[in-house]
Scaffold this motif. Structure first.
Motif, mmCIF file in Angstrom:
data_model
loop_
_atom_site.group_PDB
_atom_site.id
_atom_site.type_symbol
_atom_site.label_atom_id
_atom_site.label_comp_id
_atom_site.label_asym_id
_atom_site.label_seq_id
_atom_site.Cartn_x
_atom_site.Cartn_y
_atom_site.Cartn_z
ATOM 1 N N LYS A 1 48.567 39.554 38.081
ATOM 2 C CA LYS A 1 47.201 39.718 39.823
ATOM 3 C C LYS A 1 45.748 38.995 39.833
ATOM 4 N N ALA A 2 45.452 39.351 38.810
ATOM 5 C CA ALA A 2 43.995 38.962 38.963
ATOM 6 C C ALA A 2 43.584 37.309 39.819
ATOM 7 N N LEU A 3 45.407 36.720 38.645
ATOM 8 C CA LEU A 3 44.905 35.183 39.122
ATOM 9 C C LEU A 3 46.086 35.076 40.748
ATOM 10 N N SER A 4 46.752 35.835 40.899
ATOM 11 C CA SER A 4 46.882 36.192 42.339
ATOM 12 C C SER A 4 45.983 36.161 43.457
ATOM 13 N N TYR A 5 45.299 37.144 43.185
ATOM 14 C CA TYR A 5 43.854 36.761 43.883
ATOM 15 C C TYR A 5 43.033 36.419 43.989
ATOM 16 N N LEU A 6 42.309 35.776 43.005
ATOM 17 C CA LEU A 6 41.524 34.422 42.942
ATOM 18 C C LEU A 6 42.523 33.738 44.256
ATOM 19 N N ALA A 7 43.288 33.209 43.382
ATOM 20 C CA ALA A 7 44.085 32.095 44.530
ATOM 21 C C ALA A 7 44.063 32.281 45.966
ATOM 22 N N ASP A 8 44.847 33.201 46.159
ATOM 23 C CA ASP A 8 45.716 33.616 47.453
ATOM 24 C C ASP A 8 44.621 34.489 48.418
ATOM 25 N N VAL A 9 43.761 35.196 47.527
ATOM 26 C CA VAL A 9 42.566 35.827 48.506
ATOM 27 C C VAL A 9 42.029 35.237 48.672
ATOM 28 N N CYS A 10 41.264 34.856 47.854
ATOM 29 C CA CYS A 10 39.527 34.463 48.161
ATOM 30 C C CYS A 10 40.020 32.734 47.174
ATOM 31 N N GLY A 11 40.359 31.757 47.554
ATOM 32 C CA GLY A 11 41.245 30.818 48.108
ATOM 33 C C GLY A 11 40.336 29.959 46.607
ATOM 34 N N GLU A 12 40.345 30.769 45.609
ATOM 35 C CA GLU A 12 39.622 29.555 44.722
ATOM 36 C C GLU A 12 40.463 29.130 43.282
ATOM 37 N N ASP A 13 39.690 28.356 43.056
ATOM 38 C CA ASP A 13 40.785 27.323 42.273
ATOM 39 C C ASP A 13 41.232 28.260 40.758
ATOM 40 N N VAL A 14 41.788 28.720 40.111
ATOM 41 C CA VAL A 14 42.100 29.166 38.682
ATOM 42 C C VAL A 14 42.923 28.088 37.462
ATOM 43 N N ALA A 15 42.985 26.763 37.854
ATOM 44 C CA ALA A 15 43.333 25.503 36.806
ATOM 45 C C ALA A 15 42.904 26.154 35.989
ATOM 46 N N HIS A 16 41.666 26.231 35.838
ATOM 47 C CA HIS A 16 40.383 26.410 34.364
ATOM 48 C C HIS A 16 40.710 27.889 33.504
ATOM 49 N N TYR A 17 41.703 28.132 34.299
ATOM 50 C CA TYR A 17 42.710 30.248 33.343
ATOM 51 C C TYR A 17 43.688 29.202 32.778
ATOM 52 N N ILE A 18 43.876 28.795 33.720
ATOM 53 C CA ILE A 18 46.217 28.675 33.375
ATOM 54 C C ILE A 18 45.951 27.517 31.789
ATOM 55 N N CYS A 19 46.714 28.578 30.922
ATOM 56 C CA CYS A 19 46.125 26.989 29.026
ATOM 57 C C CYS A 19 47.870 26.417 29.546
ATOM 58 N N ASN B 1 41.325 44.110 43.500
ATOM 59 C CA ASN B 1 40.534 43.755 45.069
ATOM 60 C C ASN B 1 39.258 42.910 44.612
ATOM 61 N N ASN B 2 38.709 42.556 43.283
ATOM 62 C CA ASN B 2 37.338 41.941 42.812
ATOM 63 C C ASN B 2 37.247 41.181 42.189
ATOM 64 N N ALA B 3 36.188 40.088 43.134
ATOM 65 C CA ALA B 3 36.589 39.064 42.693
ATOM 66 C C ALA B 3 36.141 38.907 41.175
ATOM 67 N N LYS B 4 34.553 39.949 41.118
ATOM 68 C CA LYS B 4 34.086 39.729 39.629
ATOM 69 C C LYS B 4 34.987 40.321 38.684
ATOM 70 N N ILE B 5 35.880 41.139 38.853
ATOM 71 C CA ILE B 5 36.670 42.249 38.222
ATOM 72 C C ILE B 5 37.985 40.903 37.853
ATOM 73 N N ALA B 6 38.356 40.192 38.428
ATOM 74 C CA ALA B 6 39.322 39.869 38.523
ATOM 75 C C ALA B 6 39.144 38.288 37.712
ATOM 76 N N HIS B 7 37.746 37.660 37.885
ATOM 77 C CA HIS B 7 37.113 36.844 37.033
ATOM 78 C C HIS B 7 36.996 37.004 35.169
ATOM 79 N N LEU B 8 37.148 38.620 35.302
ATOM 80 C CA LEU B 8 36.543 39.201 33.770
ATOM 81 C C LEU B 8 38.253 39.300 32.955
ATOM 82 N N LEU B 9 38.869 40.033 34.019
ATOM 83 C CA LEU B 9 39.989 39.603 33.631
ATOM 84 C C LEU B 9 41.048 38.207 32.762
ATOM 85 N N CYS B 10 40.566 37.743 33.382
ATOM 86 C CA CYS B 10 41.182 36.460 33.379
ATOM 87 C C CYS B 10 40.479 35.724 32.060
ATOM 88 N N LYS B 11 39.605 36.275 32.285
ATOM 89 C CA LYS B 11 38.685 36.039 31.155
ATOM 90 C C LYS B 11 38.766 36.688 29.165
#
Length: 100
Positions: free
Chosen positions: A82-100, A31-41
């Motif tokens: 879960k982190a990708l879903s949070y970033l895409a659904d809640v934050c409305g961010e483009d997560v394409a750069h995290y997908i292999c 439930n935190n964008a910074k944590i979600a970005h960290l987890l995805c990285k």
């Protein structure tokens, strides 16, 4: 009465000592964008391939894939999802750069 199958042994099932830790990781909420970005990285999107360490054409040793070394790998992959879903659904961010 349980009848043994041809493939069964009469051993008790192994106890999963990591079950409480697995359950804790599975119950984490992102439930935190910074944590979600960290987890995805930090958490890889796929199981890295095994490596062979060779010197002068001779294999010294072989490193198995990460998913075989880490007993919590599946839980971490779910946490990354879960982190990708949070970033895409809640934050409305483009997560394409995290997908292999």
């Amino acid at each position: 009465m349980i009848h043994p199958t041809p493939y069964s042994t009469n051993h008790k099932p192994a106890v999963d000592l990591l079950f409480p830790l697995k359950q804790w990781v599975n119950n984490l909420e992102v439930n935190n964008a910074k944590i979600a970005h960290l987890l995805c990285k930090v958490i890889p999107c796929s199981c890295p391939f095994e490596r062979k360490i060779t010197v002068m054409g001779r294999t010294l040793f072989q490193i198995p894939p990460l998913c075989k070394l880490n007993p919590l790998y599946q839980e971490f992959v779910v946490l990354r999802l879960k982190a990708l879903s949070y970033l895409a659904d809640v934050c409305g961010e483009d997560v394409a750069h995290y997908i292999c």
